[in-house]
Design a protein around this motif. Structure first.
Motif, PDB file in Angstrom:
ATOM      1  N   ASP A 290      54.288  -5.098  -8.734  1.00 31.11           N
ATOM      2  CA  ASP A 290      54.663  -3.619  -9.714  1.00 31.11           C
ATOM      3  C   ASP A 290      53.778  -4.155 -11.197  1.00 31.11           C
ATOM      4  N   GLN A 291      53.358  -4.966 -11.432  1.00 31.26           N
ATOM      5  CA  GLN A 291      53.454  -5.707 -12.659  1.00 31.26           C
ATOM      6  C   GLN A 291      51.442  -5.390 -12.400  1.00 31.26           C
ATOM      7  N   GLU A 292      51.002  -5.556 -11.498  1.00 28.01           N
ATOM      8  CA  GLU A 292      49.599  -5.868 -11.662  1.00 28.01           C
ATOM      9  C   GLU A 292      49.065  -3.831 -11.362  1.00 28.01           C
ATOM     10  N   ALA A 293      50.200  -3.711 -11.128  1.00 28.80           N
ATOM     11  CA  ALA A 293      49.451  -2.121 -10.825  1.00 28.80           C
ATOM     12  C   ALA A 293      49.811  -1.433 -12.130  1.00 28.80           C
ATOM     13  N   ALA A 294      50.791  -1.480 -13.171  1.00 30.06           N
ATOM     14  CA  ALA A 294      50.903  -1.666 -14.471  1.00 30.06           C
ATOM     15  C   ALA A 294      49.473  -1.312 -15.384  1.00 30.06           C
ATOM     16  N   LEU A 295      48.796  -2.410 -15.224  1.00 28.36           N
ATOM     17  CA  LEU A 295      48.365  -3.233 -15.997  1.00 28.36           C
ATOM     18  C   LEU A 295      47.016  -2.668 -15.606  1.00 28.36           C
ATOM     19  N   PHE A 296      46.656  -1.985 -14.417  1.00 29.43           N
ATOM     20  CA  PHE A 296      45.423  -1.994 -14.410  1.00 29.43           C
ATOM     21  C   PHE A 296      45.429  -0.282 -14.935  1.00 29.43           C
ATOM     22  N   ARG A 297      46.796   0.099 -14.623  1.00 34.17           N
ATOM     23  CA  ARG A 297      46.665   1.721 -14.911  1.00 34.17           C
ATOM     24  C   ARG A 297      46.643   1.971 -16.707  1.00 34.17           C
ATOM     25  N   ILE A 298      46.690   0.986 -17.393  1.00 33.00           N
ATOM     26  CA  ILE A 298      46.976   0.562 -18.796  1.00 33.00           C
ATOM     27  C   ILE A 298      45.087   0.513 -18.531  1.00 33.00           C
ATOM     28  N   ALA A 299      45.127  -0.228 -18.296  1.00 33.80           N
ATOM     29  CA  ALA A 299      43.462  -0.281 -18.036  1.00 33.80           C
ATOM     30  C   ALA A 299      42.274   0.876 -18.264  1.00 33.80           C
ATOM     31  N   GLN A 300      42.654   1.204 -16.833  1.00 33.31           N
ATOM     32  CA  GLN A 300      42.254   2.706 -17.228  1.00 33.31           C
ATOM     33  C   GLN A 300      42.073   3.796 -17.758  1.00 33.31           C
ATOM     34  N   GLU A 301      43.604   3.690 -18.053  1.00 29.47           N
ATOM     35  CA  GLU A 301      43.982   5.094 -19.819  1.00 29.47           C
ATOM     36  C   GLU A 301      43.190   4.311 -20.892  1.00 29.47           C
TER      37      GLU A 301
END
Length: 396
Positions: A290-301
């Motif tokens: 769940d943390q990796e998914a959140a980091l990826f989404r923040i990087a994407q934004e």
């Protein structure tokens, strides 16, 4: 300490020991994690110096072989995964527990590689789903017992009980991973439909308009200019649609790890935009899913903001960890902005956001919410004309 030492005559202690081991296993979802926790829990449950779990394949070897009590260096020195011979083959053939006082004295024993630890007393139990053998748990060298004594009948019964629960955990983990694979396929199909619907029609119109411009080039130059302007407009719209779909791309399971997924995403954006998009990261960084998914989404934004609004020549994604924390940064050399304008006047360079999401656009509120949901700290380092760095720090 083994269950026998805690008191095999105490049903409550035994039940508590098994319950703790089973709960440790069922908290995990990926197959590899489940195998590792099964081995560790089994070794602790019966106080074994060494433990292993082998998952057989169809080629006479093991698809996976997880060990406890052997260091990485020792395991590397031992060599390739074992094949199904000797005692391993006997257990796969018979599908029943084996409890031995000294495995070296058994007819099936065929020796070990030179770097292999010396095993004596041995307990092996199959992990079964009906008639199918999912794997075998092996324990060796029971600790803290009088010399000459090894695993008991009670140990065998206890490990057999634990193996039944381990079978459920392994089956659930396999179903979970299969479901994730189906999710990836469904996501790819959805994106294929979106690409077709959003881009294909514009590309078709673009082709027709280009043909019309070519036909008019000699006899009606003024009309040709109009048609070419239409070609440019359609091309821009098609590119915008394609970029929008690219920004929706996300690894549904981050199966290759966060660093690899960020690197691939940066490479895609580097090809799609005139801005150079680079990645510099630590491939060893690992966090819960769940943390990796959140980091990826923040990087994407943050990448979306930089590419759409900063006018940057270079955008860099950085990922690093030091064992205590993981830091993600998305930095650009673009126009920058004044964080005070988005933070209610608190402003200033390198301004951490408060406990409440900041107002304003650029998806900053959603980035803040994602960071807060995983216990992270998100900050902006920006100033007009000096670029922007979005920084997320998460405890490892």
């Amino acid at each position: 300490m083994s269950v026998d030492q805690r008191g095999c005559g105490d049903p409550g202690a035994t039940l508590h020991a098994v319950s703790s081991a089973v709960l440790a296993v069922t908290r995990h979802l990926s197959v590899h994690e489940v195998l590792q926790v099964i081995v560790r829990a089994a070794a602790q449950l019966l106080d074994a110096r060494y433990a292993a779990l082998g998952v057989p394949d169809d080629e006479g070897s093991f698809a996976e072989f997880v060990v406890e009590g052997v260091s990485d260096a020792e395991w590397e020195a031992i060599g390739p995964l074992p094949r199904q011979h000797g005692m391993l083959a006997a257990m796969l053939r018979d599908n029943e527990p084996k409890r031995l006082s000294d495995i070296r004295r058994e007819p099936e024993f065929e020796g070990w590689p030179s770097a292999h630890p010396v095993l004596k007393d041995f307990l092996g139990v199959p992990i079964q789903d009906g008639e199918d053998v999912l794997g075998i748990i092996f324990l060796a060298n029971k600790q803290n017992v009088p010399k000459g004594e090894g695993f008991t009948k009670s140990d065998e019964e206890l490990l057999t009980l634990f193996a039944a629960h381990a079978a459920i955990a392994m089956t659930n983990a396999r179903l979970y991973e299969h479901n994730r694979e189906l999710t990836v396929v469904a996501e790819r199909n959805r994106l294929a439909r979106e690409l077709h619907d959003a881009v294909a029609q514009k590309l078709f119109s673009l082709r027709l308009t280009a043909k019309a411009a070519a036909a008019l080039a000699e006899r009606d130059p003024a009309r040709t200019v109009t048609e070419l302007a239409q070609v440019e407009r359609l091309a821009a719209e098609a590119l915008a649609e394609l970029r929008a779909v690219i920004f929706e791309l996300r690894p549904a399971d981050l199966v290759d790890g966060l660093a690899a997924s960020l690197r691939k995403h940066a490479e895609v954006l580097d090809r799609a935009y005139d801005t150079a998009v680079r990645f510099a990261g630590d491939g060893a960084v690992a966090l819960p899913e769940d943390q990796e998914a959140a980091l990826f989404r923040i990087a994407q934004e943050a990448l979306y903001n930089a590419l759409r609004h900063s006018g940057a020549g270079v955008v860099e994604v950085r990922l690093k960890g030091d064992g205590e924390r993981v830091v993600l940064e998305v930095a650009d050399d673009g126009a920058g902005f004044d964080p005070a304008a988005l933070n209610g006047g608190r402003g200033g360079r390198k301004d951490p956001w408060p406990s409440e999401p900041p107002p304003g656009g650029l998806g900053l509120a959603s980035m803040h919410d994602r960071a807060r949901s995983i216990g992270g700290v998100l900050s902006i380092d920006a100033a007009p004309g000096a670029g922007t760095v979005v920084r997320l720090e998460v405890p490892a």
